[in-house]
Design a protein around this motif. Structure first.
Motif, PDB file in Angstrom:
ATOM      1  N   SER A  34      -8.963 -11.482  -1.076  1.00 25.29           N
ATOM      2  CA  SER A  34      -8.454 -10.935   0.189  1.00 25.29           C
ATOM      3  C   SER A  34      -7.667  -9.652  -0.010  1.00 25.29           C
ATOM      4  CB  SER A  34      -7.538 -11.941   0.880  1.00 25.29           C
ATOM      5  OG  SER A  34      -8.267 -13.055   1.235  1.00 25.29           O
ATOM      6  N   PHE A  35      -6.839  -9.636  -1.062  1.00 27.67           N
ATOM      7  CA  PHE A  35      -6.007  -8.444  -1.264  1.00 27.67           C
ATOM      8  C   PHE A  35      -6.847  -7.274  -1.775  1.00 27.67           C
ATOM      9  CE2 PHE A  35      -2.802 -11.467  -0.455  1.00 27.67           C
ATOM     10  CZ  PHE A  35      -1.728 -10.749   0.045  1.00 27.67           C
TER      11      PHE A  35
ATOM     12  N   SER B  13       0.835  -1.211   0.000  1.00 26.87           N
ATOM     13  CA  SER B  13       0.000   0.000   0.000  1.00 26.87           C
ATOM     14  C   SER B  13       0.868   1.259   0.000  1.00 26.87           C
ATOM     15  CB  SER B  13      -0.939   0.010   1.212  1.00 26.87           C
ATOM     16  OG  SER B  13      -1.781  -1.115   1.159  1.00 26.87           O
ATOM     17  N   GLU B  14       2.048   1.166   0.634  1.00 25.97           N
ATOM     18  CA  GLU B  14       2.946   2.334   0.668  1.00 25.97           C
ATOM     19  C   GLU B  14       3.509   2.669  -0.721  1.00 25.97           C
ATOM     20  OE1 GLU B  14       4.265   1.658   5.306  1.00 25.97           O
ATOM     21  OE2 GLU B  14       5.706   1.187   3.721  1.00 25.97           O
ATOM     22  N   GLN B  15       3.427   1.677  -1.635  1.00 31.25           N
ATOM     23  CA  GLN B  15       3.951   1.895  -2.995  1.00 31.25           C
ATOM     24  C   GLN B  15       2.911   2.493  -3.935  1.00 31.25           C
ATOM     25  OE1 GLN B  15       7.101   1.268  -3.582  1.00 31.25           O
ATOM     26  NE2 GLN B  15       7.304   0.481  -1.503  1.00 31.25           N
ATOM     27  N   ILE B  16       1.668   2.623  -3.448  1.00 29.10           N
ATOM     28  CA  ILE B  16       0.584   3.069  -4.338  1.00 29.10           C
ATOM     29  C   ILE B  16       0.092   4.433  -3.908  1.00 29.10           C
ATOM     30  CG2 ILE B  16      -1.540   2.301  -5.460  1.00 29.10           C
ATOM     31  CD1 ILE B  16      -1.362  -0.235  -3.737  1.00 29.10           C
TER      32      ILE B  16
ATOM     33  N   GLN C  79      -9.254  -2.055  -0.443  1.00 30.45           N
ATOM     34  CA  GLN C  79     -10.460  -1.254  -0.218  1.00 30.45           C
ATOM     35  C   GLN C  79     -10.422  -0.664   1.198  1.00 30.45           C
ATOM     36  OE1 GLN C  79     -14.042  -3.517  -0.318  1.00 30.45           O
ATOM     37  NE2 GLN C  79     -15.329  -1.710  -0.479  1.00 30.45           N
ATOM     38  N   LYS C  80      -9.928  -1.486   2.146  1.00 32.87           N
ATOM     39  CA  LYS C  80      -9.824  -1.030   3.536  1.00 32.87           C
ATOM     40  C   LYS C  80      -8.716   0.030   3.680  1.00 32.87           C
ATOM     41  CE  LYS C  80      -9.411  -3.264   7.963  1.00 32.87           C
ATOM     42  NZ  LYS C  80      -8.897  -4.460   8.594  1.00 32.87           N
TER      43      LYS C  80
ATOM     44  N   LYS D 152     -11.042   6.261  -1.844  1.00 34.94           N
ATOM     45  CA  LYS D 152     -10.407   6.512  -3.145  1.00 34.94           C
ATOM     46  C   LYS D 152     -10.959   5.624  -4.268  1.00 34.94           C
ATOM     47  CE  LYS D 152      -6.869   9.393  -2.279  1.00 34.94           C
ATOM     48  NZ  LYS D 152      -6.465  10.517  -3.101  1.00 34.94           N
ATOM     49  N   ILE D 153     -11.470   4.431  -3.893  1.00 37.00           N
ATOM     50  CA  ILE D 153     -11.737   3.425  -4.930  1.00 37.00           C
ATOM     51  C   ILE D 153     -13.188   3.490  -5.424  1.00 37.00           C
ATOM     52  CG2 ILE D 153     -11.772   0.940  -5.412  1.00 37.00           C
ATOM     53  CD1 ILE D 153      -9.453   0.679  -3.385  1.00 37.00           C
TER      54      ILE D 153
END
Ligand SMILES: C[S@@+](CC[C@H](N)C(=O)[O-])C[C@H]1O[C@@H](n2cnc3c(N)ncnc32)[C@H](O)[C@@H]1O
Length: 248
Positions: free
Chosen positions: A34-35, A14-17, A40-41, A46-47
């Motif tokens: 799961s991912f 998540s830190e890379q996005i 989403q969490k 944003k999504i």
């Protein structure tokens, strides 16, 4: 899937996005999503749309999901059934090794990404997995044979897929490429850990009569891990290569 087990990996990814507002994202080979649900969490506002695809829907049935998540059956070994310039972010974990024509999939990911869209492919380098225990040769054999024995649902297999991903994408010249390694290290051999779960999966080798590992060898492998746990020397280590590409 035990999401807690994957918490640190999900955090690293998540830190890379850096998702834009109203982001449209996809997970290729999503299994039980799961991912996708974790993203989403991680990015709750944003999504706009999150699409998970897999070659089979057998894992979709027990997934609780709702808008903006959608799950579809799709074979990623073929041309992807998405329009050009659809996604801000395409994710795929531990699926690439199953796809024979990796160049086709890479060009398809490029096609479906929006300009400046980001792809992240996460792959364990199966042959770099390490357990500590007494019988080096046997433990190495169990890890190696599991890494190189193709399972029925795989179209292809590459036990070095983690270290190879950067090259597959980078040589396409379609992406600005970078790579990180997230290493899982565990010191307890107990149910629900990566090391324990993998050791159970290795049992497939003798149960299916693959000839790669017999029951006696498997039992000794498990005894080695239990003994290491008892005498305080148990270590399990598993590197996840995280390839990041920005569409050029
Ligand atoms: C090892 S699992 C990884 C699942 C999930 N990405 C994760 O990391 O938890 C590989 C997944 O890829 C899917 N898969 C394999 N070949 C595929 C293909 N050609 N197209 C789409 N999905 C595929 C499998 O059905 C399975 O769900």
């Amino acid at each position: 899937m035990n999401n807690f087990k994957y918490e640190s990996l999900i955090k690293t990814i998540s830190e890379q996005i850096n998702l834009p507002d109203n982001a449209v994202i996809a997970d290729l080979g999503c299994k039980d999503a799961s991912f996708l649900l974790a993203f989403q969490k991680a990015f709750p506002v944003k999504i706009k749309s999150a699409i998970g695809v897999d070659i089979t829907d057998k894992w979709f049935k027990n997934v609780e999901y709702q808008k903006p998540v959608k799950l579809k059956v799709m074979n990623c070994s073929e041309k992807l059934k998405f329009k050009d310039n659809t996604f801000d972010f395409v994710f795929s974990k531990d699926m690439f090794e199953c796809v024979p024509d990796k160049d086709l999939l890479i060009s398809e990911i490029h096609r479906i990404l929006k300009p400046d869209g980001v792809v992240i492919c996460v792959n364990c380098d199966w042959e770099s997995v390490a357990y500590n225990g007494e019988n080096k040769e046997l433990i190495a054999k169990a890890v190696h044979t599991y890494a190189v024995t193709k399972q029925p649902w795989m179209d292809d297999l590459d036990s070095w897929i983690g270290r190879r991903m950067y090259g597959f994408f980078n040589k396409s010249k379609l992406f600005e490429s970078s790579v990180y390694v997230h290493n899982v290290v565990e010191t307890e051999y107990e149910e629900g850990t990566f090391g324990y779960d993998l050791s159970m999966d290795v049992g497939w080798l003798y149960k299916e009569n693959t000839g790669a590992l017999c029951k006696e060898e498997y039992d000794e492998f498990i005894d080695n891990l239990k003994s290491a746990q008892e005498n305080g020397s148990y270590i399990f280590s598993k590197p996840y290569y995280i390839y990041k590409g920005i569409k050029l």
